[in-house]
Design a protein around this motif. Structure first.
Motif, PDB file in Angstrom:
ATOM      1  N   LYS A 131     -13.855   2.629   9.582  1.00 52.77           N
ATOM      2  CA  LYS A 131     -13.404   1.379  10.275  1.00 52.77           C
ATOM      3  C   LYS A 131     -12.129   1.649  10.647  1.00 52.77           C
ATOM      4  O   LYS A 131     -11.154   2.397  10.168  1.00 52.77           O
ATOM      5  N   LYS A 132     -11.545   0.810  11.760  1.00 58.98           N
ATOM      6  CA  LYS A 132     -10.254   0.935  12.265  1.00 58.98           C
ATOM      7  C   LYS A 132      -9.529  -0.223  11.517  1.00 58.98           C
ATOM      8  O   LYS A 132     -10.140  -1.411  11.352  1.00 58.98           O
ATOM      9  N   VAL A 133      -8.225   0.223  11.067  1.00 61.72           N
ATOM     10  CA  VAL A 133      -7.644  -0.682   9.976  1.00 61.72           C
ATOM     11  C   VAL A 133      -6.339  -0.809  10.448  1.00 61.72           C
ATOM     12  O   VAL A 133      -5.567   0.188  11.039  1.00 61.72           O
ATOM     13  N   LYS A 134      -5.399  -1.914   9.789  1.00 58.09           N
ATOM     14  CA  LYS A 134      -3.923  -2.038   9.846  1.00 58.09           C
ATOM     15  C   LYS A 134      -3.652  -2.204   8.623  1.00 58.09           C
ATOM     16  O   LYS A 134      -4.091  -3.071   7.734  1.00 58.09           O
ATOM     17  N   ILE A 135      -2.769  -1.323   8.066  1.00 58.85           N
ATOM     18  CA  ILE A 135      -2.288  -1.135   6.525  1.00 58.85           C
ATOM     19  C   ILE A 135      -0.858  -1.280   6.630  1.00 58.85           C
ATOM     20  O   ILE A 135      -0.213  -0.781   7.219  1.00 58.85           O
ATOM     21  N   ARG A 136      -0.526  -2.554   5.992  1.00 60.85           N
ATOM     22  CA  ARG A 136       0.899  -2.882   5.752  1.00 60.85           C
ATOM     23  C   ARG A 136       1.270  -2.540   4.438  1.00 60.85           C
ATOM     24  O   ARG A 136       0.511  -2.533   3.503  1.00 60.85           O
ATOM     25  N   LEU A 137       2.306  -1.685   4.434  1.00 62.94           N
ATOM     26  CA  LEU A 137       2.740  -1.021   3.261  1.00 62.94           C
ATOM     27  C   LEU A 137       3.710  -1.954   2.276  1.00 62.94           C
ATOM     28  O   LEU A 137       4.681  -2.719   3.231  1.00 62.94           O
ATOM     29  N   LYS A 138       3.753  -1.835   1.122  1.00 60.08           N
ATOM     30  CA  LYS A 138       4.872  -2.565   0.267  1.00 60.08           C
ATOM     31  C   LYS A 138       6.504  -2.060   0.490  1.00 60.08           C
ATOM     32  O   LYS A 138       6.542  -0.833   0.754  1.00 60.08           O
ATOM     33  N   ARG A 139       7.146  -2.751   0.259  1.00 61.16           N
ATOM     34  CA  ARG A 139       8.682  -2.302   0.434  1.00 61.16           C
ATOM     35  C   ARG A 139       9.242  -2.212  -1.052  1.00 61.16           C
ATOM     36  O   ARG A 139       8.809  -3.214  -1.727  1.00 61.16           O
TER      37      ARG A 139
END
Length: 86
Positions: A5-13
């Motif tokens: 699947k195509k995804v957008k992953i936002r990473l923790k700061r």
């Protein structure tokens, strides 16, 4: 679950001043500890309207504990079009 699947992953700061990092691409493999994906990194900087983009596509391994949010994108989305991705 998200493999293929195509995804957008936002990473923790890790700290408040750190840039917001978003990875956009296709999930190759996924297990309880890691996500292996192919795509590009986007860096969002406070006060700037446009994100900074890694021009080169790469394969990355992202620890699941570093994922803030994971969002599935439509299959027909063009990942090369920056305006539709971020």
């Amino acid at each position: 679950m998200f493999a293929g699947k195509k995804v957008k992953i936002r990473l923790k700061r890790s700290f408040h001043e750190q840039r917001v990092r978003v990875f956009v691409g296709t999930v190759l493999e996924m297990n309880d500890a890691w996500i292996k994906a192919r795509g590009k990194n986007y860096y969002l900087i406070k006060g700037e309207a446009r994100p900074h983009v890694d021009e080169r596509e790469k394969i990355v391994g992202i620890p699941r504990e570093n994922v803030y949010a994971l969002r599935e994108l439509p299959d027909d989305l063009d990942l090369e079009d920056r305006k539709s991705v971020v």
